[in-house]
Design a protein around this motif. Structure first.
Motif, mmCIF file in Angstrom:
data_model
loop_
_atom_site.group_PDB
_atom_site.id
_atom_site.type_symbol
_atom_site.label_atom_id
_atom_site.label_comp_id
_atom_site.label_asym_id
_atom_site.label_seq_id
_atom_site.Cartn_x
_atom_site.Cartn_y
_atom_site.Cartn_z
ATOM 1 N N ILE A 23 -18.366 -16.121 1.266
ATOM 2 C CA ILE A 23 -18.147 -17.535 1.571
ATOM 3 C C ILE A 23 -19.025 -18.419 0.698
ATOM 4 O O ILE A 23 -18.571 -19.431 0.144
ATOM 5 N N ILE A 24 -20.294 -18.045 0.532
ATOM 6 C CA ILE A 24 -21.195 -18.860 -0.280
ATOM 7 C C ILE A 24 -20.838 -18.735 -1.759
ATOM 8 O O ILE A 24 -20.954 -19.698 -2.520
ATOM 9 N N GLY A 25 -20.386 -17.553 -2.178
ATOM 10 C CA GLY A 25 -19.880 -17.413 -3.543
ATOM 11 C C GLY A 25 -18.664 -18.303 -3.755
ATOM 12 O O GLY A 25 -18.513 -18.943 -4.800
ATOM 13 N N GLY A 29 -18.291 -21.367 -6.468
ATOM 14 C CA GLY A 29 -17.188 -21.561 -7.399
ATOM 15 C C GLY A 29 -16.454 -22.863 -7.154
ATOM 16 O O GLY A 29 -16.001 -23.524 -8.082
ATOM 17 N N LEU A 30 -16.345 -23.249 -5.884
ATOM 18 C CA LEU A 30 -15.631 -24.467 -5.507
ATOM 19 C C LEU A 30 -16.335 -25.709 -6.024
ATOM 20 O O LEU A 30 -15.721 -26.617 -6.584
ATOM 21 N N PHE A 31 -17.663 -25.765 -5.841
ATOM 22 C CA PHE A 31 -18.430 -26.955 -6.205
ATOM 23 C C PHE A 31 -19.037 -26.876 -7.600
ATOM 24 O O PHE A 31 -19.582 -27.858 -8.100
ATOM 25 N N SER A 258 -12.754 -16.789 -6.600
ATOM 26 C CA SER A 258 -11.764 -17.382 -5.696
ATOM 27 C C SER A 258 -11.997 -18.881 -5.561
ATOM 28 O O SER A 258 -11.056 -19.680 -5.564
ATOM 29 N N GLY A 259 -13.270 -19.280 -5.449
ATOM 30 C CA GLY A 259 -13.605 -20.689 -5.285
ATOM 31 C C GLY A 259 -13.276 -21.527 -6.499
ATOM 32 O O GLY A 259 -12.890 -22.690 -6.381
ATOM 33 N N GLN A 260 -13.408 -20.949 -7.695
ATOM 34 C CA GLN A 260 -13.118 -21.684 -8.925
ATOM 35 C C GLN A 260 -11.658 -22.127 -8.984
ATOM 36 O O GLN A 260 -11.346 -23.217 -9.454
ATOM 37 N N LYS A 261 -10.762 -21.272 -8.516
ATOM 38 C CA LYS A 261 -9.335 -21.603 -8.538
ATOM 39 C C LYS A 261 -9.018 -22.750 -7.585
ATOM 40 O O LYS A 261 -8.259 -23.658 -7.908
ATOM 41 N N VAL A 262 -9.612 -22.711 -6.380
ATOM 42 C CA VAL A 262 -9.361 -23.762 -5.380
ATOM 43 C C VAL A 262 -10.001 -25.077 -5.819
ATOM 44 O O VAL A 262 -9.432 -26.150 -5.623
ATOM 45 N N GLY A 263 -11.198 -25.005 -6.439
ATOM 46 C CA GLY A 263 -11.926 -26.195 -6.834
ATOM 47 C C GLY A 263 -11.193 -27.055 -7.843
ATOM 48 O O GLY A 263 -11.416 -28.268 -7.922
ATOM 49 N N SER A 269 -15.230 -36.589 -6.315
ATOM 50 C CA SER A 269 -15.874 -37.331 -5.238
ATOM 51 C C SER A 269 -15.766 -36.595 -3.908
ATOM 52 O O SER A 269 -16.699 -36.590 -3.097
ATOM 53 N N GLU A 270 -14.623 -35.947 -3.677
ATOM 54 C CA GLU A 270 -14.446 -35.177 -2.444
ATOM 55 C C GLU A 270 -15.375 -33.972 -2.424
ATOM 56 O O GLU A 270 -15.981 -33.651 -1.389
ATOM 57 N N LEU A 271 -15.494 -33.305 -3.572
ATOM 58 C CA LEU A 271 -16.378 -32.145 -3.665
ATOM 59 C C LEU A 271 -17.829 -32.547 -3.418
ATOM 60 O O LEU A 271 -18.571 -31.852 -2.725
ATOM 61 N N LYS A 272 -18.238 -33.662 -3.996
ATOM 62 C CA LYS A 272 -19.619 -34.124 -3.841
ATOM 63 C C LYS A 272 -19.936 -34.424 -2.380
ATOM 64 O O LYS A 272 -21.003 -34.061 -1.877
#
Length: 359
Positions: A23-25, A29-31, A258-263, A269-272
């Motif tokens: 989850i943290i990984g 990747g998401l942020f 996985s997070g990189q694809k969703v990000g 602004s939403e990510l921040k």
């Protein structure tokens, strides 16, 4: 499934640690930030002593940073010259951080210092990021456009030893990246983080680097800073637990990709704003964990089963006890090999996916 960590000397649930690291990984990747400032607190929440949480998460970051750096190396999106100056300052900062770590460890206050550092850093950064994120979202909704200066100048930009960094196209004092590295290295040694959440904004707003070069340069610096942290912790305190490191690397690497694809589908602004809320939440949980918890892990799966150390665990313990230098080098080698392997696997998969069809 539960196992006993031979070096940290605590019992953990493998499924729980894998899940949390994934989850943290994923969040990392998401942020687009390192996950050390989140993973270390969660390891503490699961009952792992802070000194061990710091060292082992640094080893985990070393693996993910190596993988990410190679990806940017292939794309040529990093400034090595600035990176080396930051690394120079970071090596000194890391040494100062370890000396500070040693002092508080000797007087028995290191667990409290680590916790307080996370509380204040996450609370302060989270508050500023939340404010900026909310203001950006509000401006987007109202379609307000604000013209900003390309590079705001502060007192630090008046320092001597100015030189030209051709890749980033900036004319800057060499002392700026050195001071940045000094600060990041000190924080990394105390908190067990790569420092990306501090380096990224500093490289953009202080040094004035192009945004596309910042992630790769930050990851390149992180390899060396976390490498120094791992070496010093392994040789000085024997706090690296390879059993825990293997679990963390497995979960976090899978989560990052996985997070990189969703990000890519969310706005900046939403990510921040989401990241700011997450940082504030962890900061509050750290405060609760420090001042209100009565010695039991905040995150755990209740069990009455007592697990004995395995043969593999015995081997790890004996290796760490009898050959600390070999053991420390092995932990670094494991992280580097894992990072390189994942990077090349990802590159091969990307080539196959993007390969033009033959008719």
């Amino acid at each position: 499934m539960e196992i006993y960590l031979p070096i940290a000397e605590v019992q953990i649930n493998v499924v729980l640690v894998l899940f949390v690291s994934f989850i943290i990984g994923f969040i990392s990747g998401l942020f687009g930030v390192g996950g050390g400032f989140l993973m270390t607190p969660f390891l503490i929440f699961m009952g792992i002593p802070p000194a061990f949480a710091v060292a082992n998460e640094a080893n985990n970051i070393l693996a993910s940073s190596t993988s990410g750096t190679l990806t940017h190396w292939f794309k040529k999106t990093m400034d090595l010259k600035i990176g080396w100056f930051v690394i120079g300052g970071g090596s000194v900062g890391t040494l100062l951080g370890i000396i500070t770590f040693s002092y508080f460890k000797e007087i028995g206050k290191i667990d409290l210092i680590i916790t307080l550092a996370y509380m204040y850093v996450l609370a302060i950064l989270g508050s500023f990021m939340l404010r900026d994120g909310i203001l950006e979202i509000d401006r987007i909704k109202k379609k307000v456009i604000i013209k900003k200066k390309l590079h705001t100048h502060y007192w630090i930009h008046g320092l001597p030893l100015r030189m030209r960094f051709k890749t980033s196209k900036v004319y800057e004092s060499a002392l700026v990246p050195i001071i940045l590295g000094l600060f990041v290295g000190f924080i990394a040694a105390i908190m067990g983080v790569g420092g990306a959440f501090l380096m990224v904004p500093a490289m953009i707003y202080l040094i004035g680097m192009p945004t596309n070069l910042v992630p790769g340069t930050s990851l390149f610096v992180t390899i060396f800073i976390t490498g120094f942290v791992v070496v010093l912790h392994a040789f000085t305190y024997n706090t690296i637990d390879l059993v825990l490191v293997l679990i963390l690397i497995t979960g976090s690497i899978a989560g990052v990709h996985s997070g990189q694809k969703v990000g890519q589908k969310l706005q900046g602004s939403e990510l921040k704003t989401l990241l700011a809320l997450l940082m504030l939440g962890v900061g509050v949980l750290m405060a609760y964990d420090t001042f209100f918890r009565n010695g039991t892990p905040s995150i755990q799966i209740p069990t009455d089963k007592i697990v004995e150390i395995s043969e593999f665990g015995n081997t790890i313990f004996n290796l760490a006890s009898k050959y600390p230098v070999v053991y420390g080098i092995s932990s670094i080698f494991l992280a580097l090999v894992a990072g390189v392997a994942v990077s090349f696997i990802r590159r091969q998969i990307s080539k196959r996916i993007n390969k033009p069809a033959m008719y």
